[in-house]
Design a protein around this motif. Structure first.
Motif, PDB file in Angstrom:
ATOM      1  N   LYS A  35       0.848  -1.615   0.251  1.00  0.00           N
ATOM      2  CA  LYS A  35       0.217  -0.427  -0.151  1.00  0.00           C
ATOM      3  C   LYS A  35       0.864   0.679   0.184  1.00  0.00           C
ATOM      4  O   LYS A  35       0.650   2.412  -0.575  1.00  0.00           O
ATOM      5  CB  LYS A  35      -0.770  -0.114   0.781  1.00  0.00           C
ATOM      6  CG  LYS A  35      -1.928   1.293   1.168  1.00  0.00           C
ATOM      7  CD  LYS A  35      -2.651   1.106   2.364  1.00  0.00           C
ATOM      8  CE  LYS A  35      -3.716   2.523   2.790  1.00  0.00           C
ATOM      9  NZ  LYS A  35      -4.486   2.442   3.805  1.00  0.00           N
ATOM     10  N   HIS A  36       2.276   1.399   0.844  1.00  0.00           N
ATOM     11  CA  HIS A  36       2.757   2.769   0.580  1.00  0.00           C
ATOM     12  C   HIS A  36       3.533   1.943  -0.927  1.00  0.00           C
ATOM     13  O   HIS A  36       3.800   3.782  -0.954  1.00  0.00           O
ATOM     14  CB  HIS A  36       3.870   2.154   1.237  1.00  0.00           C
ATOM     15  CG  HIS A  36       5.102   3.056   2.054  1.00  0.00           C
ATOM     16  ND1 HIS A  36       5.388   4.050   2.036  1.00  0.00           N
ATOM     17  CD2 HIS A  36       6.443   2.734   1.547  1.00  0.00           C
ATOM     18  CE1 HIS A  36       6.528   4.459   1.621  1.00  0.00           C
ATOM     19  NE2 HIS A  36       7.416   4.296   1.648  1.00  0.00           N
ATOM     20  N   LEU A  37       3.714   1.285  -1.297  1.00  0.00           N
ATOM     21  CA  LEU A  37       4.308   1.520  -3.349  1.00  0.00           C
ATOM     22  C   LEU A  37       4.261   2.297  -3.566  1.00  0.00           C
ATOM     23  O   LEU A  37       4.165   2.954  -4.201  1.00  0.00           O
ATOM     24  CB  LEU A  37       4.918   0.861  -2.692  1.00  0.00           C
ATOM     25  CG  LEU A  37       7.038   0.385  -1.892  1.00  0.00           C
ATOM     26  CD1 LEU A  37       7.330  -0.955  -1.896  1.00  0.00           C
ATOM     27  CD2 LEU A  37       7.799   1.260  -1.651  1.00  0.00           C
ATOM     28  N   THR A  69       5.629  -6.452  -7.665  1.00  0.00           N
ATOM     29  CA  THR A  69       4.297  -6.738  -8.655  1.00  0.00           C
ATOM     30  C   THR A  69       4.863  -7.188  -9.928  1.00  0.00           C
ATOM     31  O   THR A  69       5.779  -5.678 -10.129  1.00  0.00           O
ATOM     32  CB  THR A  69       2.631  -6.580  -7.803  1.00  0.00           C
ATOM     33  OG1 THR A  69       2.733  -5.358  -8.809  1.00  0.00           O
ATOM     34  CG2 THR A  69       2.626  -6.858  -6.734  1.00  0.00           C
ATOM     35  N   PRO A  70       4.579  -8.093 -10.788  1.00  0.00           N
ATOM     36  CA  PRO A  70       4.789  -7.796 -12.809  1.00  0.00           C
ATOM     37  C   PRO A  70       4.542  -6.311 -12.398  1.00  0.00           C
ATOM     38  O   PRO A  70       4.185  -5.538 -13.611  1.00  0.00           O
ATOM     39  CB  PRO A  70       3.863  -8.488 -12.811  1.00  0.00           C
ATOM     40  CG  PRO A  70       4.118  -9.859 -11.817  1.00  0.00           C
ATOM     41  CD  PRO A  70       3.901  -8.683  -9.947  1.00  0.00           C
ATOM     42  N   LYS A  71       2.897  -5.714 -12.434  1.00  0.00           N
ATOM     43  CA  LYS A  71       2.490  -4.553 -12.931  1.00  0.00           C
ATOM     44  C   LYS A  71       3.282  -3.285 -11.922  1.00  0.00           C
ATOM     45  O   LYS A  71       3.356  -2.713 -13.018  1.00  0.00           O
ATOM     46  CB  LYS A  71       0.620  -4.659 -11.883  1.00  0.00           C
ATOM     47  CG  LYS A  71       0.155  -5.436 -12.959  1.00  0.00           C
ATOM     48  CD  LYS A  71      -0.244  -4.544 -14.097  1.00  0.00           C
ATOM     49  CE  LYS A  71      -1.567  -5.444 -14.310  1.00  0.00           C
ATOM     50  NZ  LYS A  71      -2.341  -4.504 -16.247  1.00  0.00           N
ATOM     51  N   GLN A  72       4.149  -3.251 -10.921  1.00  0.00           N
ATOM     52  CA  GLN A  72       4.573  -2.687 -10.839  1.00  0.00           C
ATOM     53  C   GLN A  72       5.345  -2.836 -11.155  1.00  0.00           C
ATOM     54  O   GLN A  72       6.478  -0.999 -11.773  1.00  0.00           O
ATOM     55  CB  GLN A  72       5.045  -2.905  -9.011  1.00  0.00           C
ATOM     56  CG  GLN A  72       3.779  -2.238  -8.023  1.00  0.00           C
ATOM     57  CD  GLN A  72       4.294  -3.144  -6.174  1.00  0.00           C
ATOM     58  OE1 GLN A  72       4.862  -3.890  -6.199  1.00  0.00           O
ATOM     59  NE2 GLN A  72       3.830  -1.660  -5.879  1.00  0.00           N
ATOM     60  N   LEU A  73       6.381  -3.507 -12.125  1.00  0.00           N
ATOM     61  CA  LEU A  73       7.885  -3.541 -12.491  1.00  0.00           C
ATOM     62  C   LEU A  73       7.619  -2.885 -13.946  1.00  0.00           C
ATOM     63  O   LEU A  73       8.014  -2.068 -14.378  1.00  0.00           O
ATOM     64  CB  LEU A  73       7.983  -4.748 -13.334  1.00  0.00           C
ATOM     65  CG  LEU A  73       8.787  -5.713 -11.836  1.00  0.00           C
ATOM     66  CD1 LEU A  73       8.841  -7.134 -11.862  1.00  0.00           C
ATOM     67  CD2 LEU A  73       9.927  -4.809 -11.168  1.00  0.00           C
ATOM     68  N   ASP A  74       6.002  -3.204 -14.562  1.00  0.00           N
ATOM     69  CA  ASP A  74       5.707  -2.318 -15.810  1.00  0.00           C
ATOM     70  C   ASP A  74       5.928  -0.846 -15.652  1.00  0.00           C
ATOM     71  O   ASP A  74       6.606  -0.221 -16.808  1.00  0.00           O
ATOM     72  CB  ASP A  74       4.261  -2.431 -15.797  1.00  0.00           C
ATOM     73  CG  ASP A  74       3.887  -3.691 -16.516  1.00  0.00           C
ATOM     74  OD1 ASP A  74       4.966  -4.839 -16.892  1.00  0.00           O
ATOM     75  OD2 ASP A  74       2.720  -4.009 -17.145  1.00  0.00           O
TER      76      ASP A  74
END
Length: 243
Positions: A35-37, A69-74
């Motif tokens: 949540k923080h990130l 997560t993979p979405k964050q890596l995007d």
């Protein structure tokens, strides 16, 4: 201490689950760090250079406490064509995840496209840029992307010091794609020798020999949980159950 997640929120954690009734349990501290990130990730697209650098530093701060997560890596992928310092930091994070932890960005096609675009964007006479190029070639190699071979051909023909670049290609990650172009690279080596460029031909021969010896080397972790090695606190992070 425990947080419960289920569809449609699972994909945000990088979990692909077709059963809408599946429930996963994770540590509450992990959910709170996510949540923080999550609140910071908008800055990667909307913030200024200082904001972006602070977010990347924050990601590194929690490297052993949280898995992107993979979405964050995007969102990290989108930084590959920014200025050299930001691109370098983004590359280090992506290399850590894709090569070491074996976690792939969600949009694999865009990951491939931006790796290609950034490969020759930066001056490799600068040491940090040379290291960034090495990481890009390894990641493209793991993706089995043809760009690895076209860059190898470009280097063999035109680099001022081809031998100094050979370690970019002496890796199991590039071996398969290089060996799959055996005829094209044989003809290139032949061209170099006939053109009296023996040093370049010998370097190419060394790269080709390595590729034949390592094309079948395993690239993936033998144990799927090795993707979180280096972060012992995250072992057993998720547990799934059917309700």
């Amino acid at each position: 201490m425990i947080a419960k997640i289920q569809n449609p929120d699972l994909i945000a954690y990088g979990i692909k689950e077709s059963n809408n009734r599946a429930v996963y349990l994770t540590l509450k501290s992990f959910a709170e760090r996510k949540k923080h990130l999550d609140t910071l990730f908008d800055l990667l697209s909307k913030g200024d250079t200082a904001d972006i650098r602070m977010v990347l530093d924050e990601i590194r701060l929690y490297r052993d406490k949280y898995i992107l997560t993979p979405k964050q890596l995007d969102a990290i992928v989108n930084l590959l064509t920014k200025d050299a310092d930001i691109a370098k930091a983004a590359t280090e994070i992506l290399y850590d995840y894709f090569i070491i932890r074996e976690i792939t960005p969600f949009d694999k096609d865009r990951f491939r496209v931006l790796l290609r675009a950034s490969l020759t964007q930066f001056d490799i006479s600068v040491p940090q840029n040379a290291q960034m190029r090495n990481h890009h070639i390894r990641m493209l190699g793991k993706l089995r992307d043809e760009r690895v071979v076209s860059q190898l051909i470009e280097d063999a023909r035109n680099a001022d010091d081809f031998e100094s670049l050979k370690n970019d290609y002496l890796t199991p990650f590039t071996a398969f794609i290089i060996e799959s172009h055996r005829t094209e690279l044989f003809n290139l080596e032949r061209e170099l020798r006939k053109g009296d460029r023996v040093k370049e031909a010998d370097t190419l021969a060394e790269i080709r020999k390595y590729a034949t010896e390592h094309e079948s080397d395993p690239l993936d972790a033998t144990d799927p949980m090795e993707g979180i090695r280096g972060a012992p606190e995250l072992n057993g992070l998720f547990k799934g159950m059917r309700s």
